[in-house]
Write an enzyme that holds these catalytic residues in place. Structure first.
Site, mmCIF file in Angstrom:
data_model
loop_
_atom_site.group_PDB
_atom_site.id
_atom_site.type_symbol
_atom_site.label_atom_id
_atom_site.label_comp_id
_atom_site.label_asym_id
_atom_site.label_seq_id
_atom_site.Cartn_x
_atom_site.Cartn_y
_atom_site.Cartn_z
ATOM 1 N N ASP A 13 0.825 -1.219 0.000
ATOM 2 C CA ASP A 13 0.000 0.000 0.000
ATOM 3 C C ASP A 13 0.855 1.264 0.000
ATOM 4 O O ASP A 13 0.696 2.136 -0.845
ATOM 5 C CB ASP A 13 -0.922 0.043 1.230
ATOM 6 C CG ASP A 13 -2.073 -0.958 1.125
ATOM 7 O OD1 ASP A 13 -2.425 -1.345 -0.011
ATOM 8 O OD2 ASP A 13 -2.615 -1.341 2.180
ATOM 9 N N ARG A 92 -0.957 4.438 16.344
ATOM 10 C CA ARG A 92 -1.241 5.352 15.244
ATOM 11 C C ARG A 92 -1.070 6.828 15.576
ATOM 12 O O ARG A 92 -0.451 7.572 14.804
ATOM 13 C CB ARG A 92 -2.650 5.100 14.662
ATOM 14 C CG ARG A 92 -2.791 3.729 13.984
ATOM 15 C CD ARG A 92 -1.712 3.510 12.958
ATOM 16 N NE ARG A 92 -1.861 2.297 12.180
ATOM 17 C CZ ARG A 92 -0.987 1.298 12.155
ATOM 18 N NH1 ARG A 92 0.108 1.359 12.902
ATOM 19 N NH2 ARG A 92 -1.176 0.241 11.402
ATOM 20 N N ASP A 121 -7.617 2.981 10.392
ATOM 21 C CA ASP A 121 -6.409 3.795 10.481
ATOM 22 C C ASP A 121 -6.549 5.148 9.791
ATOM 23 O O ASP A 121 -5.930 6.118 10.209
ATOM 24 C CB ASP A 121 -5.210 3.018 9.925
ATOM 25 C CG ASP A 121 -4.756 1.918 10.877
ATOM 26 O OD1 ASP A 121 -5.077 2.011 12.074
ATOM 27 O OD2 ASP A 121 -4.090 0.975 10.423
ATOM 28 N N SER A 171 -1.941 -9.966 6.118
ATOM 29 C CA SER A 171 -1.514 -8.603 6.375
ATOM 30 C C SER A 171 -1.215 -8.495 7.871
ATOM 31 O O SER A 171 -2.074 -8.717 8.701
ATOM 32 C CB SER A 171 -2.620 -7.643 5.953
ATOM 33 O OG SER A 171 -2.457 -6.415 6.606
HETATM 34 N N1 ARG Z 1 -8.418 -3.996 13.458
HETATM 35 C C1 ARG Z 1 -7.289 -3.499 14.167
HETATM 36 C C2 ARG Z 1 -7.417 -2.030 14.417
HETATM 37 O O1 ARG Z 1 -8.115 -1.365 13.717
HETATM 38 C C3 ARG Z 1 -5.963 -3.888 13.581
HETATM 39 C C4 ARG Z 1 -5.712 -3.621 12.153
HETATM 40 C C5 ARG Z 1 -4.340 -4.086 11.828
HETATM 41 N N2 ARG Z 1 -3.932 -3.945 10.463
HETATM 42 C C6 ARG Z 1 -3.367 -4.936 9.746
HETATM 43 N N3 ARG Z 1 -2.945 -4.650 8.581
HETATM 44 N N4 ARG Z 1 -3.271 -6.150 10.172
HETATM 45 O O2 ARG Z 1 -6.838 -1.517 15.338
#
Ligand code: ARG
Length: 390
Positions: A13, A92, A121, A171
């Site tokens: 990405d 984040r 995110d 991922s």
């Molecule tokens: N669902 C989780 C969150 O929003 C984790 C997302 C993690 N991303 C990944 N690419 N595995 O905090």
């Protein structure tokens, strides 16, 4: 020269973003914020960015800050969102803050991120950026072009971006507070996760020996494990290792994303589960019932704010004041027994304990039982009257 600072992870990405920004006429400055990545991976990310022709690349070690100002707050708040210790969510705002710092330093007119329009995110990055750098332009190329994974791969081929190999079925997002595994067949909530998705936790069914671990807290913050004083980052790593060895912290949930989508999420957060459980046990000993009851409400709201990316917002700061106040007495030790994927608190001790063994035991005279008769007699008066009225 138009400059854009890109939060860069080295993945597909953000690599596509890098090239898409160039297509838009930007010179790209890539920033990789280290909140607990394997050393080799950081080097790879840097090389990749350079190969793709960035103007400049920054690797920022934010591990200590992550533990001190973020993870420790999460522990004090026993922060869990639907059972998830918020590992990705917690990092984040810090990543965004670091990217903002670079953007200001470099005089960049834009900040870019690689989030899609489906996840959480995008909210966390953009709200943080808007709070800390109100006038900067925000670009989210993947979302703006509404790209699918397949389209990204086509584009990557055209631009000489390395395509993730088939072995990268999932991922992964990982930092000191946990590891999240998404994608591939895991998207089917009825699909049983294969053992291969786990990297930090041993298979609980293969655990041979139980282990007792002692965590010492000072004002709500873990300071020692098994009597050994460890620095911030080491302490979290140690907690992960110890709990991971016993298969603790595997989490498989259906999670409610900010936009309302339900998603199937797998995490391994051994250290987080160990430290939060230990912390809760100590709070039970030192906080009053009213404090515990009210704090639980605060914790729920606090976790939700972290999930939504409102870390630098007003309510989060207000709640910190309450939480910090409650933690003044959360000092002491907790012992836990770890085995086969689960953990159990077996002992706790604190100079601020509100527990009075003499008082609960039968031989003590400080509490005069006869005096209790009156209290008991009128307890629940309104409900007695309610029954009469009915
Ligand atoms: N669902 C989780 C969150 O929003 C984790 C997302 C993690 N991303 C990944 N690419 N595995 O905090």
């Amino acid at each position: 020269m138009k400059k854009a600072v890109l939060a860069y992870s080295g993945g597909l990405d953000t690599s596509c973003c890098l090239k898409l920004l160039e297509d838009m006429g930007y010179k790209v400055i890539s920033v990789c914020v280290d909140v607990g990545l394997p050393e080799e991976e950081l080097k790879e990310v840097e090389e990749k960015a350079k190969n793709l022709g960035v103007l400049k690349h920054y690797t920022i070690d934010a591990k200590e800050e992550f533990v001190k100002d973020y993870i420790f707050r999460a522990i004090k708040a026993n922060a869990l969102y639907e059972g998830y210790p918020l590992s990705t969510a917690l990092a984040r705002p810090l990543i965004a803050k670091k990217v903002v710092e670079i953007a200001k330093k470099e005089g960049a007119e834009a900040i870019a991120h690689g989030c899609t329009g489906k996840g959480n995110d995008q909210f966390r990055f953009e709200t943080t950026i808007r709070m800390l750098h109100p006038n900067v332009k925000i670009i989210a190329p993947i979302r703006e072009l509404n790209l699918t994974r397949q389209e990204e791969i086509e584009y990557a081929k055209k631009k000489g971006i390395p395509i993730p190999t088939e072995s990268k079925k999932y991922s992964i997002d990982e930092n000191l507070w946990g590891r999240s595994i998404e994608g591939g067949e895991l998207e089917n909530p009825n699909y049983i996760p294969p053992e291969e998705i786990y990297a930090w936790t041993k298979n609980p069914t293969e655990d041979k020996e139980e282990e007792i671990v002692e965590i010492e807290f000072k004002e709500g913050i873990p300071i020692k494990i098994n009597g050994e004083e460890l620095d911030y980052v080491e302490l979290i790593k140690r907690a992960n290792e110890i709990a991971g060895k016993h298969g603790i912290g595997r989490i498989d949930i259906i999670e409610d994303r900010i936009i309302g989508l339900k998603s199937r999420e797998n995490y391994e957060c051994p250290g987080a589960i160990l430290l939060i459980e230990a912390h809760k046990a100590l709070e039970q000993l030192v906080l009053t019932k009213d404090e515990l009851m009210f704090k639980q409400i605060v914790e729920e709201v606090y976790a939700d704010l972290i999930y939504k990316g409102l870390w630098f917002g007003a309510l989060k700061e207000d709640l910190d004041a309450f939480i910090d106040k409650t933690q003044e007495r959360v000092t002491g030790t907790v012992m836990l027994k770890l085995f086969g994927g689960s953990l159990r608190v077996i002992a706790r001790d604190s100079p601020y304990s509100l527990y009075r063994q003499e008082m609960v035991s039968f031989d003590d005279k400080e509490i005069n039982q006869q005096e209790l008769a009156g209290i008991v007699k009128y307890f629940g008066l309104q409900d007695v009257l309610f029954r009469r009225v009915k």
